[in-house]
Scaffold this motif. Structure first.
Motif, mmCIF file in Angstrom:
data_model
loop_
_atom_site.group_PDB
_atom_site.id
_atom_site.type_symbol
_atom_site.label_atom_id
_atom_site.label_comp_id
_atom_site.label_asym_id
_atom_site.label_seq_id
_atom_site.Cartn_x
_atom_site.Cartn_y
_atom_site.Cartn_z
ATOM 1 N N ASP A 1 12.787 -5.853 2.497
ATOM 2 C CA ASP A 1 11.683 -5.076 1.951
ATOM 3 C C ASP A 1 10.550 -5.986 1.469
ATOM 4 O O ASP A 1 9.484 -5.488 1.080
ATOM 5 C CB ASP A 1 12.151 -4.214 0.771
ATOM 6 C CG ASP A 1 13.139 -3.142 1.179
ATOM 7 O OD1 ASP A 1 14.121 -2.924 0.445
ATOM 8 O OD2 ASP A 1 12.919 -2.508 2.235
ATOM 9 N N THR A 2 10.774 -7.277 1.488
ATOM 10 C CA THR A 2 9.748 -8.221 1.074
ATOM 11 C C THR A 2 8.511 -8.099 1.949
ATOM 12 O O THR A 2 8.600 -8.184 3.170
ATOM 13 C CB THR A 2 10.281 -9.665 1.133
ATOM 14 O OG1 THR A 2 11.340 -9.805 0.168
ATOM 15 C CG2 THR A 2 9.185 -10.675 0.830
ATOM 16 N N ALA A 3 7.370 -7.873 1.312
ATOM 17 C CA ALA A 3 6.118 -7.665 2.036
ATOM 18 C C ALA A 3 4.985 -7.474 1.033
ATOM 19 O O ALA A 3 5.226 -7.315 -0.166
ATOM 20 C CB ALA A 3 6.220 -6.435 2.932
ATOM 21 N N VAL A 4 3.763 -7.454 1.561
ATOM 22 C CA VAL A 4 2.626 -6.984 0.781
ATOM 23 C C VAL A 4 2.527 -5.483 1.028
ATOM 24 O O VAL A 4 2.522 -5.043 2.178
ATOM 25 C CB VAL A 4 1.326 -7.694 1.180
ATOM 26 C CG1 VAL A 4 0.152 -7.126 0.377
ATOM 27 C CG2 VAL A 4 1.451 -9.191 0.967
ATOM 28 N N TYR A 5 2.475 -4.721 -0.030
ATOM 29 C CA TYR A 5 2.413 -3.270 0.053
ATOM 30 C C TYR A 5 0.979 -2.802 -0.208
ATOM 31 O O TYR A 5 0.364 -3.212 -1.193
ATOM 32 C CB TYR A 5 3.374 -2.644 -0.947
ATOM 33 C CG TYR A 5 4.813 -2.720 -0.496
ATOM 34 C CD1 TYR A 5 5.492 -3.935 -0.481
ATOM 35 C CD2 TYR A 5 5.489 -1.585 -0.045
ATOM 36 C CE1 TYR A 5 6.806 -4.021 -0.033
ATOM 37 C CE2 TYR A 5 6.796 -1.661 0.399
ATOM 38 C CZ TYR A 5 7.444 -2.882 0.398
ATOM 39 O OH TYR A 5 8.750 -2.956 0.850
ATOM 40 N N TYR A 6 0.512 -1.932 0.687
ATOM 41 C CA TYR A 6 -0.853 -1.440 0.624
ATOM 42 C C TYR A 6 -0.879 0.073 0.467
ATOM 43 O O TYR A 6 -0.075 0.790 1.073
ATOM 44 C CB TYR A 6 -1.608 -1.783 1.903
ATOM 45 C CG TYR A 6 -1.772 -3.257 2.168
ATOM 46 C CD1 TYR A 6 -0.824 -3.945 2.913
ATOM 47 C CD2 TYR A 6 -2.882 -3.949 1.690
ATOM 48 C CE1 TYR A 6 -0.969 -5.301 3.173
ATOM 49 C CE2 TYR A 6 -3.043 -5.307 1.952
ATOM 50 C CZ TYR A 6 -2.080 -5.967 2.688
ATOM 51 O OH TYR A 6 -2.230 -7.313 2.940
ATOM 52 N N CYS A 7 -1.826 0.527 -0.290
ATOM 53 C CA CYS A 7 -2.086 1.954 -0.439
ATOM 54 C C CYS A 7 -3.219 2.346 0.514
ATOM 55 O O CYS A 7 -4.173 1.576 0.710
ATOM 56 C CB CYS A 7 -2.495 2.233 -1.884
ATOM 57 S SG CYS A 7 -2.818 3.956 -2.269
ATOM 58 N N TYR A 8 -3.093 3.536 1.100
ATOM 59 C CA TYR A 8 -4.110 4.041 2.019
ATOM 60 C C TYR A 8 -4.372 5.500 1.705
ATOM 61 O O TYR A 8 -3.438 6.249 1.388
ATOM 62 C CB TYR A 8 -3.636 3.900 3.462
ATOM 63 C CG TYR A 8 -4.555 4.558 4.463
ATOM 64 C CD1 TYR A 8 -4.247 5.811 4.978
ATOM 65 C CD2 TYR A 8 -5.725 3.932 4.865
ATOM 66 C CE1 TYR A 8 -5.092 6.428 5.874
ATOM 67 C CE2 TYR A 8 -6.572 4.543 5.767
ATOM 68 C CZ TYR A 8 -6.256 5.786 6.275
ATOM 69 O OH TYR A 8 -7.108 6.394 7.161
#
Length: 118
Positions: free
Chosen positions: A89-96
């Motif tokens: 699940d490691t990642a950069v999480y973005y809202c859209y």
């Protein structure tokens, strides 16, 4: 122009939990839907979860049963509760956010890093 700001990322051990927030600078009431995406190093950005203006939700298979998306229109905020986290699940999480009426808006946040250690 409405802006989206994510927060809540960080470092957590496998099996732990985090709650991400996406705060909008204006009302989210008119957004047809809002999403959480993520992008791991060397990989394409992928859709994680969606919530519509009516509250319907949809999840990517890898996170079903572990992640929950919700929205609070009064606070102009969308959340992503992430439980039973895995190293993948490691990642950069973005809202859209997407609005179709009265004019088309397609907005991204700046992202928040989530790192899950094994």
């Amino acid at each position: 122009q409405v802006q989206l700001v994510e927060s809540g990322g960080g470092l957590v051990q496998a099996g732990g939990s985090l709650r991400l927030s996406c705060a909008a600078s204006g009302s989210i009431f008119s957004f047809s839907y809002m999403d959480w995406y993520r992008q791991a190093p060397g990989k394409e950005r992928e859709l994680v979860a969606t919530i519509t203006s009516g509250g319907s939700t949809n999840y990517a298979e890898p996170v079903k049963g572990r992640f929950t998306i919700s929205r609070d229109n009064a606070k102009n905020t969308v959340y992503l509760q992430m439980n039973s986290l895995k190293p993948e699940d490691t990642a950069v999480y973005y809202c859209y956010a997407y609005q179709g009426r009265p004019k088309i808006l397609s907005l991204w946040g700046q992202g928040t890093q989530v790192t899950v250690s094994s």
